[in-house]
Design a protein around this motif. Structure first.
Motif, PDB file in Angstrom:
ATOM      1  N   ILE A  27     -29.890  -6.425 -26.471  1.00  0.00           N
ATOM      2  CA  ILE A  27     -30.632  -7.950 -27.313  1.00  0.00           C
ATOM      3  C   ILE A  27     -31.161  -7.906 -28.288  1.00  0.00           C
ATOM      4  O   ILE A  27     -31.381  -9.118 -29.324  1.00  0.00           O
ATOM      5  CB  ILE A  27     -31.152  -8.649 -26.092  1.00  0.00           C
ATOM      6  N   LEU A  28     -32.222  -7.514 -28.052  1.00  0.00           N
ATOM      7  CA  LEU A  28     -33.442  -7.029 -28.887  1.00  0.00           C
ATOM      8  C   LEU A  28     -32.689  -6.591 -31.024  1.00  0.00           C
ATOM      9  O   LEU A  28     -32.622  -7.205 -31.477  1.00  0.00           O
ATOM     10  CB  LEU A  28     -34.361  -6.523 -28.897  1.00  0.00           C
ATOM     11  N   GLY A  29     -31.448  -5.594 -30.164  1.00  0.00           N
ATOM     12  CA  GLY A  29     -30.669  -5.057 -31.769  1.00  0.00           C
ATOM     13  C   GLY A  29     -29.618  -6.231 -32.342  1.00  0.00           C
ATOM     14  O   GLY A  29     -29.968  -6.526 -33.155  1.00  0.00           O
ATOM     15  N   ILE A  30     -29.006  -7.521 -31.342  1.00  0.00           N
ATOM     16  CA  ILE A  30     -28.479  -8.143 -31.754  1.00  0.00           C
ATOM     17  C   ILE A  30     -30.019  -9.019 -32.655  1.00  0.00           C
ATOM     18  O   ILE A  30     -29.413  -9.989 -33.438  1.00  0.00           O
ATOM     19  CB  ILE A  30     -27.985  -9.019 -30.906  1.00  0.00           C
ATOM     20  N   ILE A  31     -30.656  -9.719 -32.452  1.00  0.00           N
ATOM     21  CA  ILE A  31     -31.855 -10.180 -32.691  1.00  0.00           C
ATOM     22  C   ILE A  31     -32.222  -9.905 -33.958  1.00  0.00           C
ATOM     23  O   ILE A  31     -32.286 -10.814 -34.795  1.00  0.00           O
ATOM     24  CB  ILE A  31     -32.839 -10.396 -31.744  1.00  0.00           C
ATOM     25  N   GLU A  32     -32.591  -8.149 -34.658  1.00  0.00           N
ATOM     26  CA  GLU A  32     -32.952  -8.205 -35.361  1.00  0.00           C
ATOM     27  C   GLU A  32     -31.852  -7.823 -36.380  1.00  0.00           C
ATOM     28  O   GLU A  32     -32.397  -8.333 -37.183  1.00  0.00           O
ATOM     29  CB  GLU A  32     -33.568  -6.215 -34.619  1.00  0.00           C
TER      30      GLU A  32
END
Length: 157
Positions: free
Chosen positions: A62-67
């Motif tokens: 999820i953090l990878g998608i957000i970044e």
């Protein structure tokens, strides 16, 4: 078979009042193959969670998608675009005032304005026009003939 307990758990689940153990009971119940027809419509809600666990790397994904999302570009605001609402308001006021003046003009300077009619009469006047007038008007014209003739009709407003 009586499914009142499951129906009560479902009611509490919809209200958000179930505990983790009660939700585990609901998941276990809906994973069974022999579910009554009136409860079968809720089966995909509880089986889906069982089939697809989030996993340990869920937060990292999820953090990878957000970044990955691009930062929004700043919008360039010019002086003209900032003043555009003011220009629009000024145009509306100008249109309203113009229409108001145009609508008021026939009443201020209408066709029955005595000054205009009197000026037109003097512009069209010739020697024979006195004979076409009524006696009262002819008398007034004759009286004005004795007075010095003005060069042009002047209005004092």
């Amino acid at each position: 078979m009586d499914y009142k307990y499951i129906e009560q758990l479902l009611e509490r689940y919809w209200q958000g009042e179930t505990t983790l153990q009660e939700e585990a009971i609901l998941r276990a119940f809906f994973c069974q193959p022999d579910i009554p027809d009136h409860l079968r419509r809720y089966q995909p809600l509880f089986v889906l969670e069982k089939e697809e666990p989030l996993g340990d790397d869920f937060d990292a994904r999820i953090l990878g998608i957000i970044e990955e999302e691009d930062e929004p570009k700043a919008k360039v605001v010019t002086l003209t675009s900032r003043l555009m609402p003011l220009f629009k308001a000024a145009a509306i006021v100008a249109i309203i005032l113009t229409l108001g003046n145009a609508a008021q003009a026939p009443w201020n300077y209408g066709w029955d304005n005595p000054k205009d009619e009197y000026a037109k009469f003097h512009q069209q006047q010739n020697a024979d026009s006195v004979n076409l007038l009524s006696p009262m008007q002819a008398e007034n014209v004759n009286d004005s003939a004795l007075a010095p003739k003005p060069e042009a009709a002047q209005y004092i407003e």
